[in-house]
Design an enzyme around this catalytic site. Sequence first.
Site, PDB file in Angstrom:
ATOM      1  N   SER A 114     -68.744 -96.765  34.653  1.00 30.18           N
ATOM      2  CA  SER A 114     -69.892 -97.377  33.993  1.00 30.18           C
ATOM      3  C   SER A 114     -71.154 -96.563  34.267  1.00 30.18           C
ATOM      4  CB  SER A 114     -70.023 -98.837  34.437  1.00 30.18           C
ATOM      5  OG  SER A 114     -70.845 -99.563  33.573  1.00 30.18           O
ATOM      6  N   GLU A 152     -64.202-102.610  24.596  1.00 30.77           N
ATOM      7  CA  GLU A 152     -65.485-102.659  25.300  1.00 30.77           C
ATOM      8  C   GLU A 152     -66.608-102.053  24.456  1.00 30.77           C
ATOM      9  OE1 GLU A 152     -66.206-100.144  28.696  1.00 30.77           O
ATOM     10  OE2 GLU A 152     -64.411 -98.975  28.287  1.00 30.77           O
ATOM     11  N   HIS A 183     -63.877-103.864  30.410  1.00 31.10           N
ATOM     12  CA  HIS A 183     -64.667-102.749  30.921  1.00 31.10           C
ATOM     13  C   HIS A 183     -64.305-102.482  32.383  1.00 31.10           C
ATOM     14  CE1 HIS A 183     -68.257-100.317  31.634  1.00 31.10           C
ATOM     15  NE2 HIS A 183     -68.652-101.159  32.572  1.00 31.10           N
TER      16      HIS A 183
END
Length: 335
Positions: A183, A277, A307
């Site tokens: 991320s 996602e 995610h």
Amino acid sequence: MTIGTGTPPIRPVARTAAERRIARELALEPGGPPSLRARLTGRAVRALVKTAWSSVPDSADGLIRFQRLSGLVSRAQTVPPGVAIAREDLGTCSAEWVRAGAPDERKVFLYLHGGAYFFGSARLYRPSNWRLSASTGRPVLALDYRLAPHYGPSDALDDALTAYGFLLESGYAPGDIVVGGDSAGGHLALALLLELRRRGTGLPAAAVCLSPWVDLRCASDSHRLNARSEAVIPAGKLAWLGRVFTAGKGAAHPLLAPRHGDLAGLPPLLLVASGSEILRDEVRDLAERAQTAGVGAVYQEWDGLMHVFTVFADFVPEGKAAFRHIAEFLRRTGA
């Protein structure tokens, strides 16, 4: 491979039901439908994480409130017997060594956690970092970089540079280091590569980016198309953060360059995303641009998962399999 026969290696036979289940989980590949456990975990994460994040206001106080919630979760994180944890003071920031079993100390994995640059910690990521150490056979240095609202992504990049410099000063050659993250941490890993290249510092052997937030401006179509199927991130909340972090910055800024910059000369990249996602399209785009630039980029897209599903590997079989894929990628690239 057995020398001289051309036959595949003899693999130990899984004897118990638990061993057979683990073998099936580790053998999972991208492209298949999500497992039942992955679907159930996704629903639970949506109800807890996405709902909690959606409930806090778009403000510094809101970020701090969510930080505190994630801090409570981090206190409950444990590791199996045989995993060693040790803190490392790096000055402006700190880090945590994670060693599973007896890793090869000649190599190291620098891991940069996710959390949209405002939450997360090495401690929160212990369940995935010990798996990363075990699967890759090397110690993991998990960085606790500085977070918003008191700091910004530029400070996190400075901390990542500090951690990389610490590893070089500790005797690791660039070719002994792998950098990775998920991320925001995946974005930070890419920004680190570009900044190291700009400075003329030796690049690591490879990089692994799991659901990286490649475009801080959140301009990809999947931010809109997958807003409902996304189980972890409220799209509007991430877009607000992106506007805060990119205010006044041009496309050439190192924190925006992963989506728009020149990728030529970067080391091999493993890029992993979920088809459902909101970050999917920008990860796809990054993989295509990296390949066009001559980078040895491998892109994996897993259907219907949340995610950064690797973080939930205790509950999601595909998460366990992803660590096998990471280890195989590093072996193929010689990292």
